[in-house]
Enzyme design. Sequence first.
Site, PDB file in Angstrom:
ATOM      1  N   LYS A   1       0.677  -1.260  -0.761  1.00 31.65           N
ATOM      2  CA  LYS A   1      -0.558  -0.113  -0.317  1.00 31.65           C
ATOM      3  C   LYS A   1       1.114   1.445   0.230  1.00 31.65           C
ATOM      4  O   LYS A   1       0.310   2.567  -0.560  1.00 31.65           O
ATOM      5  CB  LYS A   1      -0.789  -0.131   0.866  1.00 31.65           C
ATOM      6  CG  LYS A   1      -1.920  -1.058   1.230  1.00 31.65           C
ATOM      7  CD  LYS A   1      -3.040  -1.037   2.069  1.00 31.65           C
ATOM      8  CE  LYS A   1      -2.325  -1.094   3.311  1.00 31.65           C
ATOM      9  NZ  LYS A   1      -1.917  -2.817   4.103  1.00 31.65           N
TER      10      LYS A   1
ATOM     11  N   CYS B   1     -12.308   1.396  16.528  1.00 29.34           N
ATOM     12  CA  CYS B   1     -11.307   0.550  16.489  1.00 29.34           C
ATOM     13  C   CYS B   1      -9.947   0.816  17.883  1.00 29.34           C
ATOM     14  O   CYS B   1      -9.110  -0.123  18.198  1.00 29.34           O
ATOM     15  CB  CYS B   1     -10.289   1.201  15.193  1.00 29.34           C
ATOM     16  SG  CYS B   1      -9.570   2.544  15.017  1.00 29.34           S
ATOM     17  N   MET B   2      -9.869   1.869  18.359  1.00 25.78           N
ATOM     18  CA  MET B   2      -9.034   2.462  19.267  1.00 25.78           C
ATOM     19  C   MET B   2      -9.941   2.678  20.475  1.00 25.78           C
ATOM     20  O   MET B   2      -8.492   2.572  21.776  1.00 25.78           O
ATOM     21  CB  MET B   2      -7.854   3.730  19.269  1.00 25.78           C
ATOM     22  CG  MET B   2      -7.131   2.723  17.871  1.00 25.78           C
ATOM     23  SD  MET B   2      -6.560   1.051  17.911  1.00 25.78           S
ATOM     24  CE  MET B   2      -5.732   1.487  19.558  1.00 25.78           C
TER      25      MET B   2
ATOM     26  N   MET C   1      -6.945  -5.138  16.440  1.00 26.40           N
ATOM     27  CA  MET C   1      -8.844  -4.996  16.354  1.00 26.40           C
ATOM     28  C   MET C   1      -8.908  -6.355  17.729  1.00 26.40           C
ATOM     29  O   MET C   1     -10.268  -6.567  17.995  1.00 26.40           O
ATOM     30  CB  MET C   1      -9.089  -4.447  15.511  1.00 26.40           C
ATOM     31  CG  MET C   1      -8.754  -3.636  14.658  1.00 26.40           C
ATOM     32  SD  MET C   1      -9.218  -2.143  15.183  1.00 26.40           S
ATOM     33  CE  MET C   1      -7.792  -1.316  15.907  1.00 26.40           C
TER      34      MET C   1
ATOM     35  N   GLY D   1      -4.496   1.173  13.651  1.00 24.09           N
ATOM     36  CA  GLY D   1      -5.253   0.812  12.386  1.00 24.09           C
ATOM     37  C   GLY D   1      -4.486   1.685  11.707  1.00 24.09           C
ATOM     38  O   GLY D   1      -4.966   1.749  10.537  1.00 24.09           O
ATOM     39  N   GLN D   2      -4.985   3.485  11.758  1.00 22.80           N
ATOM     40  CA  GLN D   2      -5.120   4.429  10.680  1.00 22.80           C
ATOM     41  C   GLN D   2      -3.989   5.691  11.178  1.00 22.80           C
ATOM     42  O   GLN D   2      -3.501   5.304  12.295  1.00 22.80           O
ATOM     43  CB  GLN D   2      -6.481   5.091  11.843  1.00 22.80           C
ATOM     44  CG  GLN D   2      -7.962   4.537  10.737  1.00 22.80           C
ATOM     45  CD  GLN D   2      -8.947   5.323  11.770  1.00 22.80           C
ATOM     46  OE1 GLN D   2      -9.297   5.884  10.525  1.00 22.80           O
ATOM     47  NE2 GLN D   2      -9.999   5.555  12.342  1.00 22.80           N
TER      48      GLN D   2
END
Length: 785
Positions: A88, A172-173, A341, A378-379
């Site tokens: 990515k 998510c967090m 996650m 994740g971000q």
Amino acid sequence: MNNTVTRRDFLKTSAKISALAALGVGAGVTPFVQASEEKNSSGLKWHKAPCRFCGTGCGLLVGVKKGRVVATQGDPEAPVNKGLLCAKGYHAGGALYGKDRLRTPLIRKNGKLEPASWDEAIDLIADNIIKDPTRFAVYGSGQWTIPEGYVSMKFLKGGLKSNQIDPNARLCMASAVVGFITTFGVDEPSGCYDDLDVCDTVICWGNNWAEMHPVLFSRFFDRKAKGDKIKMIDMATRRTRTTEAADHYIEFQPQTDMLIANGICHLLIKRGTYDKKFVQDKVRFKANDKLDITFEQYVAFLEEYTPEHVSKLSGVSVEQLNMLADLFSDPKEKIVSLWCMGMNQHTRGTAINNLVYNVHLLSGKIAKPGSTPFSLTGQPSACGTCREVGTLAHALPGGRVVKNEEHRRETEEIWNLPAGTLNPKPGFHTVAMFKALATGDITGMWVQVTNPGQSMPNLNETLKKAHDRFFVVSEIYPTATTVYADVVLPSAMWVEKNGLFGNSERRTHQWFKLVEPPGEARDDVWQTIAVARRLYEKGFEGMKDKNGEFLLKITDDNGAEVEAWKWEVFNLFNVDRVLFEEYRKFTTKKHKDLAPYEEYVSHRGMRWPVVKDSMGVWRETPRRYVEGEDPYVKRGEGISFYMAKAGDNRAIIWARPYEPPPEVPDQEYPFWLCTGRVVEHWHTGTMTRRIKELYHANPRAYVELNPDDAEALDVFNNDLVKIVSRRGSIELPVSINGRSTPQKGAVFVPFFDESKLINLVTLDAYCPQSKEPDYKKCAVRLEKV
């Protein structure tokens, strides 16, 4: 430090890492460079920027030629990735150039989105906010830059006097956040990525880092390839690419990670192999938020978590439990625990975070090189923006909360608001916010930098039911969310604007705008300022500070006001710098100190707290709570958990009992469903599915089955099955023995494919403390199509 290098300079330092090619990790040039540009690099300049995707925070060199990003490659000077990138990252520039980029504002007229002017769109948004300002919500993202999140916070909490703001990081967090705060008194990790370079063992608690964080995984892989005595234990509910590289695979039943963690602690105490001095000096024990307990009471709490009991419920063998206890019993063994996650998206997400900290605290394996419990994100700025800026329904910048009168007063002083302006009542958390939008308790919403029409759990209960609400979406592409919008605002993305991100290891990165956005697309910061200014011009009192001046006023170095609401002015002035310097004032209270903006310009990120030393040099902090590394640990303290709420410099070991999930397989719905990501795509695929190399590598969603279950259902690869839950259903092709294999009685579906919305099937049950929903386990049945 020079922020640009020539292509020739870069190629001298680049090298292919062929051993990692199968995982999409290596060093080299992205494939989307055109052949003509390969031959003639004249005019091609490279600039630093963090990657646009996950929370690892890799440093990129972005190649720009003739006003266009034509290449990306790993930055050899970036300490996070040292020149490596995943698939990515190599193709990050391609995300800018999808054929269907949004280029002009759109307003829904007669049921159809029609092109409109910015002036018309801003006016419409302002008029709708004025109608009901305290029931207008902002839903943001861990992809917000730090200035974007900060200006949205000030706009909503300071200007609209409302706390109806929350980010997708709630999904998510949030469990990681509450886990850190309840254990240490403050959010975010004590350790750093450097610990992966010196640890003896990595334990993955339901974390497929080979695909989700492949550049960090490469640190383990590289050490292993060099002959280092490092091992990995993969604890999971399915075999993945991480399992392939692991020394041990421990498969457990969903939710029973809680049993395993308590079982390890039980064995450490029964054996007498816990770190007695560390426990005596550095921790205390609690059973709930109000009840302190003694060590003896904690020991009694653990009595039921015998190896036999844990094994019976979890499916983990007694031998495997003893192996884990052996590792934590060895005072010389350096252990890093990793999770993402699998632990956070959990109906007891806060509790399992606490329990893994318990294991490390009881064994003394924390705040030491190579020993740390580490929550991955994740971000790209879930930490830097959502958690540090505090773009949450209950929060204020710099670790403050709206319920605290002192915190509100401090915020009002920095924002120059009249005393008592800020609302002490928290707003709706994400799941509740979208339900409130459906019921009318929220009458309008502005979504920025995220795609809830695809990512929310139990989608049937969210936007599909939000009829007659005013809905604004700032986006770069048409999505499953823009289809519901009354107004769509075309946004600039990544290096089409200035920005700052904060990654998983507390590292703050800065970059400059490198190329122009397409058409009339504009920065999200500008969009917020422009709407706020229109409200101010319409006489809306909330957009005035206590002196009657514009609440989001931007000034230059001489104190003169900059008309930043005018695009032509904003586009020539670095508003990010002004907003960041204002935000910095919030960061010292919780010892999350940030350096001046210019320091980040000249560095490849810095890990907070960043404090100026006696020589006038701004120094980052590799590990928190450690004497000699963390400037807030006093001489002679060694390790000090100085943000403990009790003021005793002790972390908390929690007595958290095992609790089963709210929905389990039964005769009607006999399978577990787990959802997640894949290495080629990022979240809902809005960007990565428009990059042809990534799209063709993995073009569609699928359902992974255990071979035994596939045989029982009489299905084969690519056969269609219908996945049915109590909430909804979708049809997907079968994948057997592909990149991962679920345990018997379980299935896995990635959520990147907007044509196959698996979140029509998932449930929206959430952790009672963090309010984070559980995407990892619900009950489904499979029907052969």
